[in-house]
Design a protein around this motif. Structure first.
Motif, short mmCIF file in Angstrom:
data_model
loop_
_atom_site.label_atom_id
_atom_site.label_comp_id
_atom_site.label_asym_id
_atom_site.label_seq_id
_atom_site.Cartn_x
_atom_site.Cartn_y
_atom_site.Cartn_z
N ARG B 16 0.98 -1.30 -0.11
CA ARG B 16 -0.10 -0.06 0.09
C ARG B 16 0.73 1.28 -0.05
NH1 ARG B 16 -4.14 -0.12 4.64
NH2 ARG B 16 -2.72 1.48 5.56
N ARG B 17 1.88 1.25 0.74
CA ARG B 17 2.86 2.32 0.75
C ARG B 17 3.28 2.66 -0.28
NH1 ARG B 17 7.14 1.84 5.53
NH2 ARG B 17 5.25 1.21 7.08
N LEU B 20 0.80 4.19 -2.82
CA LEU B 20 0.72 5.58 -2.53
C LEU B 20 1.78 6.58 -2.86
CD1 LEU B 20 -1.22 5.18 1.19
CD2 LEU B 20 -2.28 6.10 -0.85
N SER B 21 2.88 5.92 -2.79
CA SER B 21 4.00 6.64 -3.34
C SER B 21 3.95 6.76 -4.80
CB SER B 21 5.36 6.05 -3.06
OG SER B 21 5.58 6.04 -1.42
N VAL B 23 1.34 6.76 -6.58
CA VAL B 23 0.32 7.78 -6.93
C VAL B 23 0.59 9.08 -6.54
CG1 VAL B 23 -2.08 8.73 -6.07
CG2 VAL B 23 -1.71 6.20 -6.65
N GLY B 24 1.44 9.37 -5.36
CA GLY B 24 1.70 10.81 -4.95
C GLY B 24 2.92 11.06 -6.14
N ASN B 25 3.68 10.60 -6.34
CA ASN B 25 4.89 11.03 -7.26
C ASN B 25 4.39 11.19 -8.68
OD1 ASN B 25 6.72 10.46 -5.25
ND2 ASN B 25 7.31 8.70 -5.96
N ALA B 27 1.19 11.85 -9.67
CA ALA B 27 0.60 13.33 -9.53
C ALA B 27 1.48 14.52 -9.50
CB ALA B 27 -0.47 13.22 -8.31
N THR B 28 2.55 14.45 -8.64
CA THR B 28 3.41 15.56 -8.50
C THR B 28 4.05 15.72 -9.74
OG1 THR B 28 3.73 14.74 -6.14
CG2 THR B 28 5.01 16.42 -7.14
#
Lengths: 229, 168, 652
Positions: B16-17, B20-21, B23-25, B27-28
């Motif tokens: 999951r971590r 999420l990373s 996804v976040g990366n 998006a950024t």
């Protein structure tokens, strides 16, 4: 990674294995050493500072970036100034987005700087040895307000015209130097082309420069006065 | 059983971590590239205050044969040759963009120097062809038209030597 | 750690969404929609219409300071084939100006910088000049032009006439509008017979006469009482002729029927109703006479008939050449007919004036700027004008006092409403109520919208030569003044527009005919009732005027010899040409039959000089620009024959 270029830019030698190396990374970096090499976890807890100072700083960065972009479409002249606002609104791609970003960031910065001051006050963080940094902070608040105010004239619409008229007439009440100061601000006896240029230079050059210097000094003092405890 | 479960829990957590990373990366990353694109879009103006490419020179009687007039705003020479034909050439030197000057308006042949550039000494004949030095090519020729007795030069329409003449 | 990752993921996605809003908004802008639908709309046409390439478009005129992006959506403006297309694709009607050069907002107003429908057209917070309604666009012509004919700006020109008529310039500065005559009030106490009349008049002038030019000042009861006492106290005629005494026989004769009849005959011979109306019938130039005997004293009426210019300095009324007896008879006739039978004279006459009426009267007089129209020679009178209107159209919306009105904020709406209900904006406004008709309001608004500073550069201005004032000196000047000739006639366009221009009258009319006409004026056209009044002018004055006409009001181009024929068979030929070939009779009466459009031409040879007949037929518009007499382009031979034929239409 272990090249001459890397070494010339970053002082810490790779690989970083020991605690000493890690300390050196922090210690040798301008941007990181706002904190001491070692901090207690409690000291960087969100509920302790609410990151208000950093939020203000980031808003300032946003303002600089968007402001520089807006300057590319702005001429401090009459009637161009107002027409340029209309251009941003109607014909420049994403012009309205950037203008709104600048505007909202400015509003938020005033709020966050103010909240930051309240936080410092209630946490008693103005007490010795930090009393001078409190003074610097207050100056920064005043600068923030002045930036807001000088930016207000730049669209040169009715709203800004009268806001500046009122503001400048306030200055007039300062004893002895009031009249002269007003004259200097306006570059004349009433708001005109010179006033617009003066406010433009204040808003885009002088005040931001002073602001950057004072922010740097403010940060440096945080560290020198013992960081966040 | 018990230990297996915790192990899989840990694995899930790591998965999951990682997710999420990512996804976040991403998006950024998108934000960064998007912001760059938006900024470039912002930087290219959609409307420009430019004068229209066409301009009116005036009635043909204004220019006598073997004379020319200079249009300073558009930097164009409008010339009428000995045969009475009109043509329009640019006054912008093809070397580095200085304004060329007509040095001798009495020149009648194509081999002599009629136009010169004051900056680096390029020389052109009366048709705008290079005779000497550093200019790499001849002056630009624009299409010239007649509408209701008025001469009209279109600076957006660059033509060849054969097409440049307007015979009246 | 996991929590931070979640925050990181969520915030970065939120941030992405936030940033995506702006480019998406760019893509779905209205104007893109319009341009796309224009292209698909024109696809359906059988003929080819140039496609529009996507993108913002603008007209930039540096000199006029105009940046108009209207053409971003109004893409078919110069495509003649699209005259029936719906907005915004329809083509622009043909006009004299190239819209690519002048832009749009120079005529239409509106926010040319905008690319959104609402902001470009409607009143918005950030733009002072919303799109002008179609009827007012003509006002914009006056940004460059200064004088346009009714063909181009009918509404504006009508407004100018109205502003002149209602004497707006007595309170508001407006350039180029002459002040109208308004009676001065010195000695008004000797003119007004009846205080009740004065009270009623001050309350609402239009109740006395529907065409009263004085507006309703909406005075309160006390103000009316004070003001009437104040005015009534001016019994002395300072700085002007005192009233003429009535002849002694007047009192004995004034009920005599024959005497009254003489008055009635003179009254109608002089054609008083050319200017005055009686119960609404008659001329509109002067006040209705129906109740005048209840308003003005006998002595005043007599003096007015005898010599109006002496007792009302500056009045436009003609000074008729009545004898004292005729004047007295007319007075008797007026006293017997034009009476308000409802008024009770005794009731109010003996009421004592209010205490302090003089000081309070002056205060009221000054408050409503009565002195703007009515002269009163006492030193306390002060000018107290309303706002000047020379640049009313430049007014910014924030400079306007909107009061409690809930108007959509635009200047033209303000003006319309101000004219309709002047006191609606704020409590301290003092503009009186005129009870304008809707059409009058639109016309005046159109005129006011044209009142502006010139923001356009010099080389855009189109200035017409101003009309040269005609002010002859000496005895001719005095005679022109005495008979107020220029109230109706003009000389080279200077003067009234009611009667023909006199500048070439010496080359046009025969001396004998003019002489007769002075004596018995009549209407040239049977269907037109208006005619020149009989002035009772003396023979010497007539001869003097005739001499003047024949030496000054001359067109040298009309001084040439004509080879007119006298042979009967040729005159017959001219008659045939007149009736058959050119069909002149469809408009003109001759030999007792014909149309009613032009003047009858029996006896035309008596009236007009042959060179005039000849030149007029050759090119009527040269002598009267707006005449509908057609320019037939007839050949020289026909022209001469017809001229000869018409010239012989005379009794001598």
């Amino acid at each position: 990674m272990h090249s001459k270029v890397w070494d010339s830019i970053f002082r810490s030698k790779l690989p970083i294995n020991t605690n000493l190396d890690r300390s050196l990374v922090i210690f040798n970096s301008l941007t990181l050493h706002i904190h001491p090499v070692k901090v207690r976890e409690k000291a960087i807890k969100f509920s302790y500072t609410f990151y208000l100072g950093m939020i203000s700083f980031f808003l300032f960065i946003i303002l600089i970036v968007t402001g520089v972009l807006l300057m590319l479409y702005y001429q401090p002249a009459i009637p161009n100034a107002y027409e340029n606002m209309k251009d941003l609104q109607y014909v420049v791609s994403n012009g309205m987005f950037l203008r709104n970003l600048h505007r909202w960031a400015a509003h938020l910065m005033v709020i966050s700087v103010f909240l930051h001051m309240i936080r410092v006050f209630y946490a008693g963080a103005y007490k010795p040895p930090r009393e001078f940094n409190w003074v610097v902070g207050v100056v920064l608040l005043v600068l923030t307000l002045l930036l807001s105010y000088t930016g207000y004239l730049l669209p040169f619409d009715q709203l800004s015209y009268w806001a500046v008229t009122v503001g400048v007439n306030l200055i007039q009440y300062i004893p002895v130097i009031g009249e002269k100061t007003k004259f200097l601000f306006l570059g004349g006896h009433e708001i005109g082309e010179y006033t617009l240029v003066r406010f433009y230079v204040l808003h885009c050059v002088i005040l931001p420069l002073v602001m950057v210097l004072l922010i740097a000094f403010h940060f440096w003092r945080i560290r020198k006065d013992g960081g966040l405890h | 059983m018990c230990s297996y479960k915790t192990e899989s829990n840990n694995e899930n957590k790591i998965k999951r971590r990682k997710f999420l990373s990512i996804v976040g990366n991403s998006a950024t990353g998108l934000v960064t590239f998007g912001a760059l694109a938006v900024t470039i879009d912002f930087l290219s103006p959609n409307v420009i205050k430019e004068r229209p490419p066409k301009f009116k020179v005036g009635p043909i009687q204004n220019i006598q044969p073997d004379t020319f007039i200079y249009e300073p705003e558009y930097r164009v020479f409008v010339v009428r040759d000995g045969n009475g034909a009109f043509y329009a050439i640019s006054a912008i030197c093809t070397h580095l963009g200085c304004n060329v000057k007509w040095i001798d308006s009495n020149i009648r042949n194509d081999s002599s120097v009629a136009i010169a550039c004051p900056c680096h000494g390029s020389k052109f004949n009366r048709k705008g062809e290079v005779i000497e030095g550093p200019a790499p090519k001849g002056l630009q020729r624009f299409r010239i038209k007649l509408s209701d007795d008025d001469l009209i030069v279109d600076t957006s329409d660059i033509v060849s030597e054969e097409e440049m003449y307007l015979k009246v | 750690m996991s929590k931070i990752k979640i925050i990181y993921a969520v915030t970065s996605i939120l941030f992405l969404l936030l940033l995506a809003v702006s480019p998406l908004k760019e893509i779905f802008k209205d104007w893109r929609n319009f341009q796309n639908s224009f292209n698909s709309y024109t696809d359906s046409f059988p003929f080819k219409v140039a496609k529009v390439d996507n993108g913002l478009k603008q007209i930039w005129n540096k000199n006029l300071g105009i940046i108009d992006r209207c053409i971003t959506c109004h893409v078919g403006l110069n495509e003649n084939k699209l005259s029936n297309a719906p907005q915004p694709f329809t083509s622009h009607p043909k006009i004299y100006h190239d819209n690519e050069k002048y832009g749009c907002t120079v005529c239409h107003d509106g926010q040319g910088l905008s690319t959104k429908y609402e902001d470009a057209h409607l009143p918005t917070e950030f733009w002072d000049k919303p799109l002008l309604p179609r009827k007012y666009i003509e006002s914009a012509c006056y940004r460059c032009h200064d004088d346009l004919s009714d063909k181009f700006t009918p509404l504006h020109n009508k407004g100018k006439e109205l502003i002149e008529k209602y004497n707006c310039v007595s309170c508001h500065d407006l350039p180029g509008i002459p002040k109208q005559y308004t009676p001065d009030l010195n000695g008004v106490g000797t003119k007004i017979k009846n205080k009740q009349w004065l009270i009623d008049w001050l309350k609402n002038p239009s109740l006395y006469a529907t065409n009263a030019r004085m507006p309703n000042f909406k005075l309160s009861e006390t103000e009316v009482t004070i003001l009437s006492d104040f005015l009534f106290s001016f019994k002395e005629r300072r700085n002007s002729q005192s009233l003429y005494p009535l002849p002694e026989y007047y009192n004995t004769l004034k009920k005599d029927e024959d005497f009254i009849k003489l008055g009635k005959v003179s009254f109608s011979e002089a054609r008083c109703i050319s200017c005055h109306s009686i119960e609404g019938k008659g001329g509109k130039l002067a006040i209705d006479l129906i109740k005048v005997a209840s308003k003005a004293s006998e002595k005043w009426i007599y003096s007015c008939i005898k010599n109006p210019k002496a007792i009302m300095p500056g009045v436009e009324m003609t000074q008729f050449g009545f004898s004292d007896k005729e004047a007295a008879a007319i007075t008797a006739y007026i006293e017997s007919e034009f009476v308000d039978w409802n008024i009770n004279e005794d009731e109010i006459q003996n009421i004592k004036p209010v205490t302090g009426y003089y000081e309070k009267g002056i205060e009221i007089y000054n408050k409503y700027n009565c002195g703007g129209c009515h002269k009163l020679d006492i030193k306390e009178i002060k000018e107290n004008k309303g706002p000047e209107l020379t640049t009313i159209s430049n007014k910014k919306l924030y400079q306007i006092e909107w009061g409690k009105s809930n108007l959509k904020h635009s200047l033209y709406e303000y003006l319309e409403n101000k004219l309709e209900t002047p006191r609606a904006f704020g409590e301290n406004t003092r503009m009186p109520e005129y009870k304008f008709y809707k059409e009058e309001i639109t016309a005046i608004t159109a005129y006011l919208l044209a009142q502006r500073n010139n923001e356009v550069p010099q080389n855009y201005l189109v200035r017409k030569n101003k009309v040269q004032p005609f002010k002859p000196q000496g005895v001719i000047g005095k005679t022109f003044e005495k008979y107020s000739c220029l109230k109706c006639h003009s000389v080279n366009d200077y003067g009234g527009k009611i009667a023909p221009d006199l500048a070439k009258v010496g080359s046009q009319l025969n001396r004998d005919w003019i002489r007769k006409y002075f004596n018995i004026p009549y209407s040239l056209r049977a269907i037109v009732e208006e005619r020149m009044p009989k002035l009772f002018i003396s023979t010497e004055e007539v001869e003097m005027l005739l001499d003047y006409f024949e030496s000054v009001f001359i067109d040298d181009n009309l001084d040439f010899k004509l080879n007119l024929t006298e042979k009967p068979e040729e005159l017959e030929k001219g008659k045939m040409l007149f009736k058959e070939k050119y069909g002149c009779q469809s408009c003109h009466i001759i030999d007792g039959s014909g149309g009613y459009v032009g003047p009858p031409l029996d006896n035309v040879g008596e009236r007009l000089k042959p060179t005039w007949i000849y030149s007029w037929i050759k090119n009527p518009q040269k002598y009267k620009a707006n005449t509908i007499d057609p320019k037939t382009g007839m050949n020289e031979e026909d022209l001469l024959l017809i001229t000869s034929y018409l010239f012989h239409k005379r009794s001598w």
